[in-house]
Scaffold this motif. Structure first.
Motif, PDB file in Angstrom:
ATOM      1  N   ARG A 222       0.899  -1.215   0.150  1.00 37.66           N
ATOM      2  CA  ARG A 222       0.020  -0.071  -0.065  1.00 37.66           C
ATOM      3  C   ARG A 222       0.680   1.231   0.148  1.00 37.66           C
ATOM      4  N   GLN A 223       0.746   2.286  -0.891  1.00 39.13           N
ATOM      5  CA  GLN A 223       1.433   3.473  -1.085  1.00 39.13           C
ATOM      6  C   GLN A 223       0.766   4.490  -0.375  1.00 39.13           C
ATOM      7  N   SER A 224       1.495   5.574  -0.013  1.00 37.36           N
ATOM      8  CA  SER A 224       0.741   6.994   0.566  1.00 37.36           C
ATOM      9  C   SER A 224      -0.121   7.398  -0.705  1.00 37.36           C
TER      10      SER A 224
ATOM     11  N   ASP B  81       3.201   3.276   2.512  1.00 35.29           N
ATOM     12  CA  ASP B  81       2.478   4.287   3.520  1.00 35.29           C
ATOM     13  C   ASP B  81       2.752   3.775   4.899  1.00 35.29           C
ATOM     14  N   HIS B  82       3.677   4.243   5.723  1.00 32.56           N
ATOM     15  CA  HIS B  82       4.050   3.890   6.817  1.00 32.56           C
ATOM     16  C   HIS B  82       2.941   3.593   8.124  1.00 32.56           C
ATOM     17  N   GLU B  83       2.087   4.499   8.005  1.00 32.93           N
ATOM     18  CA  GLU B  83       0.882   4.474   9.141  1.00 32.93           C
ATOM     19  C   GLU B  83       0.134   3.453   8.808  1.00 32.93           C
ATOM     20  N   ALA B  84      -0.044   3.132   7.379  1.00 25.52           N
ATOM     21  CA  ALA B  84      -0.780   1.689   7.049  1.00 25.52           C
ATOM     22  C   ALA B  84      -0.174   0.419   7.458  1.00 25.52           C
TER      23      ALA B  84
END
Length: 59
Positions: A9-11, A18-21
C-alpha cells in the motif's frame, strides 16, 4: 507456523509505502495472534522503498 506477506500500500501523495498503514497492519496482525519476526524493505531501481516483506509467525 510461519508465513511471508508483502505489504504494498502506497501513500496518497507519495511514491513510497504508507508507513501509517503498515503500522496499522502490524497492529492488526498482533491482535490476531501473529508476531512479526522480520521486516525487509523492497526498493525500486532508484532506491525508493516500494513495499515491505514481512515474516510473521503464530504459535
Amino acid at each position: 507456523m510461519q508465513l511471508t506477506t508483502v505489504f504494498k500500500r502506497q501513500s496518497f501523495w507519495g511514491n513510497e509505502a504508507d508507513h501509517e498503514a503498515l503500522n496499522a497492519k502490524i497492529a492488526s496482525l498482533n491482535q490476531e495472534g501473529w508476531r512479526v519476526i522480520s521486516m525487509t524493505s523492497n526498493t525500486n531501481f532508484l532506491g525508493m522503498v516500494r513495499s515491505y516483506t514481512l515474516l510473521i509467525e503464530r504459535d
